[in-house]
Design an enzyme around this catalytic site. Structure first.
Site, PDB file in Angstrom:
ATOM      1  N   LYS A  95       0.824  -1.217   0.000  1.00 42.31           N
ATOM      2  CA  LYS A  95       0.000   0.000   0.000  1.00 42.31           C
ATOM      3  C   LYS A  95       0.856   1.264   0.000  1.00 42.31           C
ATOM      4  O   LYS A  95       0.449   2.295  -0.522  1.00 42.31           O
ATOM      5  CB  LYS A  95      -0.941  -0.005   1.208  1.00 42.31           C
ATOM      6  CG  LYS A  95      -1.940  -1.160   1.226  1.00 42.31           C
ATOM      7  CD  LYS A  95      -3.078  -0.962   0.249  1.00 42.31           C
ATOM      8  CE  LYS A  95      -4.045  -2.137   0.260  1.00 42.31           C
ATOM      9  NZ  LYS A  95      -5.089  -2.058  -0.754  1.00 42.31           N
ATOM     10  N   GLU A 117      -9.904   5.656   2.932  1.00 41.19           N
ATOM     11  CA  GLU A 117     -10.724   4.589   3.501  1.00 41.19           C
ATOM     12  C   GLU A 117      -9.782   3.428   3.775  1.00 41.19           C
ATOM     13  O   GLU A 117      -8.741   3.313   3.129  1.00 41.19           O
ATOM     14  CB  GLU A 117     -11.822   4.165   2.512  1.00 41.19           C
ATOM     15  CG  GLU A 117     -11.367   3.199   1.412  1.00 41.19           C
ATOM     16  CD  GLU A 117     -10.312   3.772   0.466  1.00 41.19           C
ATOM     17  OE1 GLU A 117     -10.380   4.979   0.180  1.00 41.19           O
ATOM     18  OE2 GLU A 117      -9.416   3.018   0.024  1.00 41.19           O
ATOM     19  N   SER A 384       1.963  -9.715  -0.659  1.00 42.54           N
ATOM     20  CA  SER A 384       1.603  -8.287  -0.615  1.00 42.54           C
ATOM     21  C   SER A 384       1.841  -7.620   0.733  1.00 42.54           C
ATOM     22  O   SER A 384       2.027  -6.406   0.797  1.00 42.54           O
ATOM     23  CB  SER A 384       0.146  -8.120  -1.040  1.00 42.54           C
ATOM     24  OG  SER A 384      -0.696  -8.930  -0.238  1.00 42.54           O
TER      25      SER A 384
HETATM   26  C1  LIG Z   1      -1.449  -6.931   2.683  1.00 49.53           C
HETATM   27  C2  LIG Z   1      -2.611  -6.674   1.780  1.00 49.53           C
HETATM   28  N1  LIG Z   1      -2.702  -7.364   0.637  1.00 49.53           N
HETATM   29  C3  LIG Z   1      -3.738  -7.183  -0.216  1.00 49.53           C
HETATM   30  C4  LIG Z   1      -4.761  -6.291   0.079  1.00 49.53           C
HETATM   31  C5  LIG Z   1      -5.894  -6.181  -0.886  1.00 49.53           C
HETATM   32  O1  LIG Z   1      -5.877  -4.995  -1.611  1.00 49.53           O
HETATM   33  P1  LIG Z   1      -5.510  -4.956  -3.148  1.00 49.53           P
HETATM   34  O2  LIG Z   1      -6.368  -5.965  -3.831  1.00 49.53           O
HETATM   35  O3  LIG Z   1      -5.830  -3.558  -3.529  1.00 49.53           O
HETATM   36  O4  LIG Z   1      -4.065  -5.273  -3.297  1.00 49.53           O
HETATM   37  C6  LIG Z   1      -4.706  -5.533   1.268  1.00 49.53           C
HETATM   38  C7  LIG Z   1      -5.754  -4.564   1.591  1.00 49.53           C
HETATM   39  O5  LIG Z   1      -5.847  -4.016   2.641  1.00 49.53           O
HETATM   40  C8  LIG Z   1      -3.598  -5.739   2.136  1.00 49.53           C
HETATM   41  O6  LIG Z   1      -3.480  -5.069   3.293  1.00 49.53           O
END
Ligand SMILES: Cc1ncc(COP(=O)(O)O)c(C=O)c1O
Length: 406
Positions: A95, A117, A384
């Site tokens: 993020k 948000e 992620s």
């Molecule tokens: C660690 C992590 N991975 C994935 C996501 C999912 O979001 P996005 O699909 O935008 O990557 C989030 C959302 O809060 C997150 O904190």
């Protein structure tokens, strides 16, 4: 599967194929036009690009490493599994890539206040962090249910000087926090920048968030070419709104031999009413300013989403993913709460890495795919975020799993 003619940017109307666009109240139209102009100017500005690159490197710690999951690969006995370590970013998730980009843009456009948000709290923490760094005010809208699930991140945001506004409407999760942020923005557009946390929302957000997140895939592609001298066979990422996935996939969209897989949250199962599998079970409609897939009933009413993972618990999805699904370039599948919990345990015990519950959905799919592939093959997974924020949900979830098996 083909990407011939695949459209990698929104067209002039902000559409990816028939998806995307701007479905907003009249009062937001000027703000979006101002944002689009500001964004295009910033992209073309060498000083902006240099400052963003400096912060991504010096502040966030990029490039993030590519880790070969050796133990996991050995125990599965199939393809090599590589992890793109977005968990090692400052604040613990991908993020921050987007918030640094949008935060710098807000400052360049002369805005003093940020609103955001958040679901899992990772985007809220990243926004609060960037606001502190850049000297901006920050207000974060968060559903009451997520405030409960992500207490640690609420405290982190407050410590960073942000105001967290709990939202008590609807299912008290990300959808409702987003509604509230949009409502607030409508009446404060003059001095407020809305820092959206995923590749969702009205044009130009989906395209802009993708541009700020494509660093994930660009780095991973170059790192893998250096390590293996070849591209991956499979690239896997979890899909909430879709920002880490689009950031990863973009680098490989025109490599036809690379299979791309997005993993949505199946929650208690896609055949129950407790899941967040928007592309798998939803249908086209308008949510939060753009046309995409969403979970809705026959009257077009948005259905509540469910996932053990707060960041995937969203009934919508970014419009480019809807387009990539319909074009057939990306395959979208699901992992259940239970599969995600097992993936967390597996990665912890075999690699000493605690993944976020969101990322664990991608790991769960990787475990399945790698097992069916040869030793020569390579699977690349977007890790992620890190799971520190989720330890309480994981503890409770695993207790539930053990109770069920007793
Ligand atoms: C660690 C992590 N991975 C994935 C996501 C999912 O979001 P996005 O699909 O935008 O990557 C989030 C959302 O809060 C997150 O904190």
């Amino acid at each position: 599967m083909s990407n011939v003619g695949l459209q990698e940017k929104a067209d002039k109307r902000g559409r990816f194929g028939s998806f995307g666009g701007r479905f907003v109240p009249e009062t937001l139209m000027n703000a979006l036009l101002e944002l689009e102009a500001g964004y295009r100017e910033a992209l073309a500005d060498h000083a902006f690009q240099t400052e963003l690159r400096r912060l991504l490197t010096e502040y966030s710690g990029r490039p993030t490493p590519l880790t070969l999951a050796e133990n996991l690969t050995r125990s599965i006995g199939g393809a090599k599994i590589y992890l793109k370590r977005e968990d090692l970013n400052h604040t613990g998730a991908h993020k921050i890539n987007n918030t640094l980009g949008q935060g710098l843009l807000a400052k360049r456009m002369g805005k003093k206040k940020l609103i955001a948000e958040t679901g899992a709290g990772q985007h809220g923490v990243a926004s609060a962090t960037v606001a502190a760094l850049l000297g901006l005010e920050c207000r974060v809208f968060m559903g009451e249910e997520d405030v409960r699930r992500q207490r640690l991140n609420v405290f982190r945001m407050e410590l960073l000087g942000a105001e967290v506004v709990p939202v008590s409407s609807g299912t008290r999760t990300l959808k409702d926090a987003t509604n509230e942020a949009i409502r607030h923005w409508v009446s404060h557009v003059e001095d407020t920048f809305y820092l959206i946390g995923s590749a969702v929302g009205p044009h130009p957000y989906p395209e802009m968030v993708k541009m700020f997140q494509r660093v994930i895939g660009d780095e991973a592609r170059a790192q893998l070419l250096e390590r293996e001298g070849r591209l991956p066979d499979e690239v896997i990422a979890c899909v909430g709104g879709g920002s880490n996935a689009i950031g990863m996939f973009t680098a490989f969209l025109s490599d036809n031999k690379v299979r791309l897989t997005g993993v949505e949250a199946a929650g208690a199962g896609v055949d129950t009413d407790r899941h967040a599998a928007t592309l798998t079970k939803g249908s086209p409609g308008v949510l939060h300013g753009s046309l995409s897939y969403l979970l809705q009933n026959e009257h077009g009413q948005v259905l509540p989403a469910h996932s053990i993972s707060a960041g995937l618990d969203y009934p919508g999805v970014g419009p480019e993913h809807a387009y990539l699904k319909e074009s057939g370039r990306v395959r979208y599948t699901t992992a259940t709460d239970q599969e995600a919990l097992v993936a967390v345990q597996t990665l912890c015990q075999q690699e000493g890495i605690l993944p976020a519950l969101e990322s664990a959905h991608a790991i769960a799919e990787a475990l399945k795919l790698a097992a069916n592939r040869s030793h020569q093959d390579v699977v690349l997974v977007c890790l992620s975020g890190r799971g520190d924020k989720d330890v309480e949900s994981i503890r409770q979830g695993l207790e539930g799993l053990h109770d069920e098996s007793d």
